[in-house]
Design a protein around this motif. Structure first.
Motif, short mmCIF file in Angstrom:
data_model
loop_
_atom_site.label_atom_id
_atom_site.label_comp_id
_atom_site.label_asym_id
_atom_site.label_seq_id
_atom_site.Cartn_x
_atom_site.Cartn_y
_atom_site.Cartn_z
N MET A 1 5.78 -2.32 8.85
CA MET A 1 6.25 -2.21 7.47
C MET A 1 5.27 -1.35 6.69
O MET A 1 4.08 -1.38 6.94
N GLY A 2 5.80 -0.63 5.72
CA GLY A 2 4.90 0.05 4.80
C GLY A 2 5.22 -0.47 3.43
O GLY A 2 6.36 -0.84 3.15
N MET A 3 4.20 -0.53 2.58
CA MET A 3 4.51 -0.98 1.22
C MET A 3 3.83 -0.05 0.23
O MET A 3 2.67 0.30 0.38
N LEU A 4 4.58 0.33 -0.75
CA LEU A 4 4.05 1.16 -1.82
C LEU A 4 3.84 0.29 -3.04
O LEU A 4 4.79 -0.24 -3.60
N PHE A 5 2.59 0.11 -3.43
CA PHE A 5 2.30 -0.74 -4.57
C PHE A 5 2.49 0.03 -5.86
O PHE A 5 2.41 1.26 -5.90
N GLN A 6 2.68 -0.76 -6.91
CA GLN A 6 2.90 -0.18 -8.22
C GLN A 6 1.77 0.76 -8.62
O GLN A 6 1.99 1.84 -9.12
N SER A 7 0.52 0.32 -8.34
CA SER A 7 -0.62 1.14 -8.75
C SER A 7 -1.02 2.12 -7.65
O SER A 7 -1.96 2.88 -7.83
N GLY A 8 -0.34 2.10 -6.52
CA GLY A 8 -0.74 2.94 -5.41
C GLY A 8 -1.67 2.20 -4.47
O GLY A 8 -1.57 2.31 -3.28
N ALA A 9 -2.62 1.45 -5.07
CA ALA A 9 -3.55 0.63 -4.28
C ALA A 9 -4.34 1.47 -3.29
O ALA A 9 -4.66 1.03 -2.20
N LEU A 10 -4.67 2.71 -3.67
CA LEU A 10 -5.51 3.53 -2.79
C LEU A 10 -6.93 2.98 -2.83
O LEU A 10 -7.37 2.46 -3.86
N LEU A 11 -7.63 3.10 -1.72
CA LEU A 11 -9.02 2.66 -1.69
C LEU A 11 -9.85 3.69 -2.45
O LEU A 11 -9.91 4.86 -2.07
N THR A 12 -10.48 3.25 -3.52
CA THR A 12 -11.06 4.20 -4.46
C THR A 12 -12.29 4.91 -3.93
O THR A 12 -12.67 5.95 -4.45
N ASP A 13 -12.92 4.36 -2.90
CA ASP A 13 -14.13 5.03 -2.41
C ASP A 13 -13.84 5.96 -1.23
O ASP A 13 -14.76 6.47 -0.62
N LEU A 14 -12.56 6.16 -0.92
CA LEU A 14 -12.22 7.07 0.16
C LEU A 14 -11.41 8.24 -0.39
O LEU A 14 -10.67 8.09 -1.36
N SER A 15 -11.52 9.38 0.28
CA SER A 15 -10.76 10.54 -0.15
C SER A 15 -9.29 10.36 0.22
O SER A 15 -8.92 9.43 0.93
N VAL A 16 -8.45 11.26 -0.28
CA VAL A 16 -7.02 11.22 0.02
C VAL A 16 -6.80 11.22 1.53
O VAL A 16 -6.06 10.39 2.08
N PHE A 17 -7.50 12.12 2.21
CA PHE A 17 -7.35 12.22 3.66
C PHE A 17 -7.72 10.89 4.34
O PHE A 17 -6.96 10.36 5.15
N ASP A 18 -8.86 10.34 3.94
CA ASP A 18 -9.32 9.10 4.59
C ASP A 18 -8.41 7.93 4.29
O ASP A 18 -8.24 7.03 5.10
N ASN A 19 -7.84 7.94 3.08
CA ASN A 19 -6.90 6.88 2.74
C ASN A 19 -5.69 6.90 3.67
O ASN A 19 -5.27 5.86 4.17
N VAL A 20 -5.14 8.08 3.89
CA VAL A 20 -3.96 8.17 4.75
C VAL A 20 -4.35 7.89 6.20
O VAL A 20 -3.61 7.28 6.97
N ALA A 21 -5.59 8.28 6.56
CA ALA A 21 -6.03 8.07 7.93
C ALA A 21 -6.38 6.61 8.19
O ALA A 21 -6.42 6.18 9.34
N TYR A 22 -6.59 5.86 7.12
CA TYR A 22 -7.10 4.49 7.27
C TYR A 22 -6.29 3.62 8.23
O TYR A 22 -6.85 3.08 9.19
N PRO A 23 -4.98 3.46 8.00
CA PRO A 23 -4.23 2.60 8.94
C PRO A 23 -4.23 3.15 10.36
O PRO A 23 -4.23 2.37 11.31
N LEU A 24 -4.27 4.47 10.50
CA LEU A 24 -4.29 5.05 11.84
C LEU A 24 -5.60 4.74 12.55
O LEU A 24 -5.64 4.37 13.71
#
Lengths: 155, 273, 260
Positions: free
Chosen positions: B89-112
């Motif tokens: 499952m994937g979930m998109l939170f209202q605020s995005g819930a991105l990890l603030t100390d990681l870059s965009v790339f690392d955020n997307v890479a995180y679950p992988l």
């Protein structure tokens, strides 16, 4: 990558600093001797009164520490205090007629055992007993004796 | 109804009841989400839409009732089972819930990185593909604080689909977006759903955007399903409540005034506040 | 009226109990997840950095000044008894046994504990923790456990640094400014401070404080009401609770360790 490397270096430096501080506290502040006593040998001495002598008190010869008090116990047969000393292994030439005294460092300082070497050419070994001992000076007794002798003089 | 190749339900909710403290959020709710569809759940604020997503994903447990996702009873799963299910499952939170100390790339890479043993080059390719899908390949080195709200949500969407889930849940994806990013998100949700064969669940109170992409609509209020059907069905529904909600009327079955004693009686009372 | 008061008291008591229970459950979850730290040591080093390295300046400077004040005050008191030689003992004993662990714990609670609470609280408020949950990553294991062990590891180090710098501060003031004999300062200290009894006990204390301060900070963050007001309140509570627990626990530990 560079940032992570920096963190690793700084954490490493921090750990080293912490360990240095611990080492400093151990060696400089508390003088943790890497117990040379473990290789030392034991002597016992009997005292009529040990005063406030404590375990781990220094054992000195000519003012230099050569060991520590390992245990103090009471002998219920002779009503004496039996003190076990652990003397550094390198000090293996203590004559058998050596005198053991309990001294006080300064007026209010702690008590320690001072060894006065005798003249015998036979040396004490592990488990031997120091026969000649001088008990601790108890302040009250000293004052009592002093007053008594003064009274004797004048009377 | 749109022509659906498979009518079977991916998510099946039966007799769901859930209380938050004293407040009843759901009272004997039934709901189905068809495989491959975009299903939208709409309702006024505080009607428990987000709670519904949390129940489906097992972040909350129902007081009573049955929630089934792909044949698995969610409310009976243990932690390990839930984590296994959530990888699909994937979930998109209202605020995005991105990890603030990681870059965009690392955020997307995180679950992988977390769930696969991909080598760095494979990982990089996959992340770039996901970022490309949301149009933000160029933003890979930015930090979350440098993103606009809409961009953050798109990055979060790329992260939500990183593990190629079978289902994506969207929590209020349109709230607080300017018209352009709203349009982008609407298009993305539909596109991802159709291109990747996803099942999408959308929770929102933005009536028009939601109605424009949903296959099925559920309107919930006060813990019950008030209306269900295709957007066309709902548009044709004549019930008062549905009309008030869909058309945004200020007064109707939901009153403008919060329940209170008559004004005159209230004004006449003295003393105790 | 009386019944109302009793009811309120009871409700408050139950609330405290409930929160304490949840805090212990969280601690258990953190400890169960400790394998994560071994599997990803990098996470731990990052947290040792956050707690340890970033608190180094405040801890070092505070230690220096505390040691200098101890040197000054100790000298005035001891010189009345003609016992200035014991200045080293007094400074070192106060630092190693009490001030090192306690003041460091208070400083870390203010510097790193509050930051931890705010960080975790914000992660909760911005749904980052839920986001991890949804990525099938356990936030307790992934976020809280490394922070906990980072704090536990960094605290004794910081306390040791505090004490060491403090002893040097006392030396500067006592020996450098007030003319205490240098040999006496060190030798008396070495004669009277026992490694097992003083230094090790001090280290044990700071280890306990490290665990307690980070535990409180993490729990307050994890248990926060996810709004900006809630986070700010949790941050305050984290520091206040840490300070109270550290001081209370210090009394208990001191009684256990030194009260023969």
């Amino acid at each position: 990558m560079g940032k992570r490397r920096n963190i690793e270096v700084l954490v490493g430096a921090f750990m080293v600093l912490g360990l240095v501080a611990l080492f400093f506290l151990a060696m400089e502040v508390s003088n943790l001797t890497l117990d040379r006593g473990a290789e030392g040998y034991r002597l016992t001495a009997r005292f009529a009164n040990v005063g406030s002598l404590k375990v781990r008190a220094p054992v000195t010869m000519a003012g230099v520490r050569i060991g520590r008090v390992e245990s103090i116990r009471f002998d219920k047969a002779t009503y004496e205090a039996v003190v076990t000393l652990r003397v550094d292994a390198v000090i293996d030439t203590i004559p058998e007629d050596t005198f053991a005294n309990i001294f006080t460092s300064g007026l209010l300082g702690e008590q320690y055992i001072g060894l006065d070497p005798g003249g015998s050419q036979y040396y004490l070994g592990d488990g031997d007993v120091i026969a000649n001992t001088q008990s601790a000076l108890v302040l009250e007794q000293m004052i009592g004796q002093f007053l008594f002798s003064k009274a004797g003089e004048s009377g | 109804m749109t022509s659906a190749p498979s009518q079977d339900a991916l998510v099946k909710i039966r007799g769901l009841s859930f209380k938050h403290g004293q407040r009843v959020i759901f009272d004997n709710l039934d709901l189905d989400i068809r495989r491959g569809s975009v299903t939208a759940v709409m309702g006024p604020s505080g009607s428990g839409k987000t709670t519904l997503l949390k129940l489906i994903t097992g972040q909350l447990r129902p007081d009573r009732g049955h929630i089934e996702v792909d044949g698995i009873a969610v409310q009976r799963l243990d932690r390990a089972g839930l984590y296994r299910l959530r990888r699909r499952m994937g979930m998109l939170f209202q605020s995005g819930a991105l990890l603030t100390d990681l870059s965009v790339f690392d955020n997307v890479a995180y679950p992988l990185r977390e769930h696969t043993d991909l080598g760095p080059s494979m990982l990089r390719k996959l992340v770039l593909i996901k970022l490309e899908a949301v149009g933000l390949r160029g933003a890979r080195d930015l930090m979350p604080s440098q993103l606009s709200g809409g961009m953050a949500r798109r990055v979060a969407l790329a992260r939500a689909i990183a593990l190629d889930p079978g289902m994506v849940l969207y929590d209020e994806p349109f709230t607080g977006q300017d018209p352009i990013s709203m349009g982008i998100l609407v298009k993305l949700i539909r596109q991802l759903n159709d291109a990747a064969g996803l099942t999408s669940v959308l929770v929102s109170h933005d009536v028009h955007e939601t109605a424009s992409i949903a296959d099925d609509l559920y309107l919930i209020s006060q813990g019950r399903v008030v209306a269900r059907g295709t957007p066309a069905d709902i548009a044709a529904d004549r019930s008062e409540w549905v009309r008030q909600f869909m058309d945004g009327l200020p007064d109707g079955p939901v009153h403008f005034h919060y329940p209170a004693p008559p004004l005159e009686a209230d004004l006449r009372t003295r003393g105790a506040a | 009226m009386l019944l109302n008061g009793l009811a309120r008291l009871g409700r408050g008591g139950l609330g405290v109990l409930e929160r304490t229970g949840r805090a212990h459950l969280l601690l258990a979850a953190i400890l169960i997840g400790s394998g994560e730290v071994l599997r990803r040591p990098r996470l731990l080093w990052e947290q040792v950095f956050n707690v340890g390295v970033l608190s180094l300046l405040i801890v070092g400077v505070s230690g220096l000044f505390v040691g200098m004040v101890l040197g000054l005050q100790g000298y005035y008191v001891l010189s009345q008894f003609g016992a200035e030689e014991s200045l080293g003992v007094m400074v070192a004993a106060s630092l190693v046994r009490e001030l090192g662990p306690v003041v460091t714990a208070l400083l870390v609670a203010g510097r790193a504990g509050s930051a931890l609470t705010a960080e975790i609280g914000l992660m909760k408020a911005t749904e980052q923790l839920s986001g991890l949950e949804m990525m099938a990553v356990d936030p307790v294991r992934r976020i809280l456990t490394p922070r906990f062990f980072g704090g536990v590891l960094a605290m004794p180090m910081l306390a040791a640094i505090f004490s060491a710098v403090g002893v040097l501060g006392g030396y500067f003031v006592g020996v450098g400014l007030l003319g205490v004999d240098e040999g006496a300062y060190w030798s008396q200290m070495q004669a009277k401070i026992d490694f097992a009894k003083d230094v090790v006990n001090g280290a044990v204390k700071s280890l306990v404080f490290g665990a307690v301060v980070t535990w409180i900070a993490l729990f307050q963050g994890y248990d926060t009401v996810p709004t900006s007001e809630g986070v700010s309140r949790s941050t305050t509570r984290s520091v206040v609770h840490s300070a109270l627990v550290v001081l209370g626990l210090d009394f208990v530990l001191t009684a256990l360790m030194f009260g023969e």
